[in-house]
Design an enzyme around this catalytic site. Structure first.
Site, PDB file in Angstrom:
ATOM      1  N   ASN A   1     -68.484   9.579   0.138  1.00 51.81           N
ATOM      2  CA  ASN A   1     -67.813   8.717   1.125  1.00 51.81           C
ATOM      3  C   ASN A   1     -66.317   9.018   1.241  1.00 51.81           C
ATOM      4  O   ASN A   1     -65.508   8.131   1.512  1.00 51.81           O
ATOM      5  CB  ASN A   1     -68.053   7.222   0.812  1.00 51.81           C
TER       6      ASN A   1
ATOM      7  N   ARG B   1     -67.534  13.598   4.598  1.00 50.54           N
ATOM      8  CA  ARG B   1     -68.358  13.618   5.804  1.00 50.54           C
ATOM      9  C   ARG B   1     -68.534  12.257   6.464  1.00 50.54           C
ATOM     10  O   ARG B   1     -68.335  12.120   7.676  1.00 50.54           O
ATOM     11  CB  ARG B   1     -69.738  14.219   5.478  1.00 50.54           C
ATOM     12  N   SER B   2     -68.933  11.238   5.692  1.00 50.73           N
ATOM     13  CA  SER B   2     -69.231   9.951   6.346  1.00 50.73           C
ATOM     14  C   SER B   2     -67.984   9.238   6.896  1.00 50.73           C
ATOM     15  O   SER B   2     -68.076   8.602   7.946  1.00 50.73           O
ATOM     16  CB  SER B   2     -70.069   9.030   5.451  1.00 50.73           C
TER      17      SER B   2
HETATM   18  P1  4NP Z   1     -68.781  13.757   0.846  1.00 51.04           P
HETATM   19  O1  4NP Z   1     -68.174  14.956  -0.017  1.00 51.04           O
HETATM   20  O2  4NP Z   1     -70.130  13.417   0.251  1.00 51.04           O
HETATM   21  O3  4NP Z   1     -68.890  14.332   2.199  1.00 51.04           O
HETATM   22  O4  4NP Z   1     -67.794  12.636   0.752  1.00 51.04           O
HETATM   23  C1  4NP Z   1     -68.102  14.951  -1.407  1.00 51.04           C
HETATM   24  C2  4NP Z   1     -66.995  14.438  -2.022  1.00 51.04           C
HETATM   25  C3  4NP Z   1     -66.909  14.471  -3.395  1.00 51.04           C
HETATM   26  C4  4NP Z   1     -67.927  15.012  -4.137  1.00 51.04           C
HETATM   27  C5  4NP Z   1     -69.034  15.523  -3.515  1.00 51.04           C
HETATM   28  C6  4NP Z   1     -69.128  15.485  -2.144  1.00 51.04           C
HETATM   29  N1  4NP Z   1     -67.838  15.061  -5.540  1.00 51.04           N
HETATM   30  O5  4NP Z   1     -68.706  15.678  -6.180  1.00 51.04           O
HETATM   31  O6  4NP Z   1     -66.893  14.497  -6.120  1.00 51.04           O
END
Ligand code: 4NP
Length: 158
Positions: free
Chosen positions: A11, A14-15
């Site tokens: 979060n 992308r979202s």
């Molecule tokens: P999101 O991206 O799912 O699009 O917000 C990510 C942000 C952080 C992480 C993975 C995906 N992470 O592993 O910390």
């Protein structure tokens, strides 16, 4: 009133971009929509969107700096009419989490974009800022088809 929750993993990339894109589209069309976003994970709860996501949205005239990450809850499945996952893994996790009295319709974001059905929005987290531009283009395309669809739901409710 239709209400839509976008869900990715953290979060923060992308979202929040999907939320910003649909908020902007709803404003453009003068549509009264409830739009929110959440993550299936909780590692970034309370954080603002990733700086690269903030800069990307800002380049397109959308301010997402005030958004704060939160984890999806079981109550979300009753509170929102639509829950839209950014990729298959998050969709699968949402299906596992859904309570038996869930009322929200679950879907994959790119299923709303003609020609992109069944595809995932790639996580731009590990790449450079160019990846966030691709994400922005994808969530904007989805917002353009989702907004009129939700507007139709508003008309039906009246
Ligand atoms: P999101 O991206 O799912 O699009 O917000 C990510 C942000 C952080 C992480 C993975 C995906 N992470 O592993 O910390």
């Amino acid at each position: 009133m239709p209400s839509i929750l976008f869900v990715c993993l953290g979060n923060i990339c992308r979202s929040p971009l999907a939320e910003g894109a649909l908020r902007a589209e709803a404003q453009r069309l003068r549509l009264d929509l409830v739009v929110d976003s959440a993550g299936t994970g909780n590692w970034h709860a309370g954080e603002a969107p990733d700086e690269r996501a903030q800069r990307t949205a800002a380049r397109h005239g959308v301010d997402i700096s005030g958004l704060r990450a939160r984890q999806v809850t079981r109550a979300d499945f009753r509170r929102f009419t639509h829950i839209v996952a950014l990729d298959h893994e998050n969709l699968a996790n949402l299906r596992k989490l859904a309570p038996s009295d869930a009322t929200a319709a679950l879907s994959l974001l790119l299923d709303h974009v003609p020609g992109r059905e069944g595809q995932a929005v790639t996580d731009p987290w590990f790449g450079d800022e160019a990846g966030f531009e691709i994400t922005w283009a994808e969530v904007t395309a989805a917002a353009r088809t989702l907004a009129p669809l939700l507007a139709e739901a508003v008309r039906r409710d009246r």
